[in-house]
Write a protein that holds these residues in place. Structure first.
Motif, PDB file in Angstrom:
ATOM      1  N   CYS A  70       0.766  -1.172   0.008  1.00  0.00           N
ATOM      2  CA  CYS A  70       0.129   0.129  -0.123  1.00  0.00           C
ATOM      3  C   CYS A  70       0.834   1.160  -0.057  1.00  0.00           C
ATOM      4  CB  CYS A  70      -0.968  -0.216   1.397  1.00  0.00           C
ATOM      5  SG  CYS A  70      -2.329  -1.021   1.230  1.00  0.00           S
ATOM      6  N   ASP A 119       3.674   1.811  -1.373  1.00  0.00           N
ATOM      7  CA  ASP A 119       4.109   1.780  -2.754  1.00  0.00           C
ATOM      8  C   ASP A 119       3.023   1.767  -3.891  1.00  0.00           C
ATOM      9  OD1 ASP A 119       6.994   1.873  -1.877  1.00  0.00           O
ATOM     10  OD2 ASP A 119       7.088  -0.503  -1.768  1.00  0.00           O
ATOM     11  N   TYR A 120       1.766   1.727  -3.469  1.00  0.00           N
ATOM     12  CA  TYR A 120       0.585   1.427  -4.244  1.00  0.00           C
ATOM     13  C   TYR A 120       0.651   2.575  -5.537  1.00  0.00           C
ATOM     14  CZ  TYR A 120      -4.097   0.779  -5.653  1.00  0.00           C
ATOM     15  OH  TYR A 120      -5.344   0.673  -6.412  1.00  0.00           O
ATOM     16  N   ASN A 121       1.039   3.536  -5.634  1.00  0.00           N
ATOM     17  CA  ASN A 121       0.968   4.436  -6.589  1.00  0.00           C
ATOM     18  C   ASN A 121       2.011   4.030  -7.700  1.00  0.00           C
ATOM     19  OD1 ASN A 121      -1.181   6.014  -5.711  1.00  0.00           O
ATOM     20  ND2 ASN A 121       0.322   7.732  -4.845  1.00  0.00           N
ATOM     21  N   THR A 122       3.018   3.338  -7.319  1.00  0.00           N
ATOM     22  CA  THR A 122       4.164   2.700  -8.255  1.00  0.00           C
ATOM     23  C   THR A 122       3.765   1.570  -8.929  1.00  0.00           C
ATOM     24  OG1 THR A 122       5.550   2.037  -6.693  1.00  0.00           O
ATOM     25  CG2 THR A 122       5.688   4.340  -6.987  1.00  0.00           C
ATOM     26  N   LYS A 172      -2.155  -4.105  -8.270  1.00  0.00           N
ATOM     27  CA  LYS A 172      -3.299  -3.214  -7.780  1.00  0.00           C
ATOM     28  C   LYS A 172      -4.230  -3.991  -7.639  1.00  0.00           C
ATOM     29  CE  LYS A 172      -1.606   1.474  -8.850  1.00  0.00           C
ATOM     30  NZ  LYS A 172      -2.142   2.744  -9.452  1.00  0.00           N
TER      31      LYS A 172
END
Length: 186
Positions: A101, A103-106, A112
């Protein structure tokens, strides 16, 4: 243990200590004493490795829930917190789901989606255990089960982070006891 299994084991340790973006194939290769190119035989990309990790965690959680057998629901809930307490006591590791979570945006779309499925499975299990606790009379009626399940998941994730920050290895267990006081019959 075959190379793929060893690589996943190494990646799990790296993940919980450094985060998904904090380690590389080279770190795993160095840990296993093999060439980095050898890992690409099993995982074509880091995302493939991430998907394998999520799948492994999902399988492990399912096996863990099955291992509980027919124990009382309140005991299941306590053992859930114990699992997180054990992570905290093991080199101040954090939960893999929590790491992902962060590192979620990467993460790629497939990761995801897989991560969300893992979360949903854990939340559904907690909701079922909470319903059983209410039915057994161990927790009070009228609890908003989905909201308490979210609270529990947030609590264990946050507890691991704060325990790492403060060095308080008993934080997870202390929060479990506080949660029980709030949710028990008065």
């Amino acid at each position: 243990m075959d190379t793929k299994t060893q690589a996943i084991k190494s990646a799990k340790a790296q993940l919980q200590l450094k985060g998904f973006n904090g380690f590389s194939f080279q770190d795993i290769a160095d840990d296993l004493g093999i060439r980095k190119a050898s890992l690409h035989y099993y995982f074509s990309s880091k995302e493939d490795l991430g998907l394998a990790l999520i799948s492994d965690y999902e399988d492990a959680f399912l096996q863990w829930t099955l291992s509980l057998g027919e124990v009382k629901a309140l005991t299941k809930l306590e053992r859930f917190f114990d699992m997180f307490q054990d992570m905290s006591s093991d080199k101040m590791k954090v939960c893999p789901t929590g790491v992902f979570c962060i590192d979620y945006n990467t993460l790629g779309t497939k990761m995801k989606t897989a991560l969300l499925e893992l979360h949903k499975g854990q939340k559904e299990w907690i909701e079922q255990v909470l319903r059983e606790c209410v039915s057994d009379g161990d927790l009070r009626k009228g609890l908003k089960i989905p909201e308490v399940a979210n609270l529990i998941l947030s609590m264990v994730q946050g507890s691991l982070q704060i325990a790492r920050l403060t060095g308080s290895q008993q934080l997870v267990k202390n929060n479990y006891h506080s949660l029980l006081m709030m949710c028990r019959n008065r």
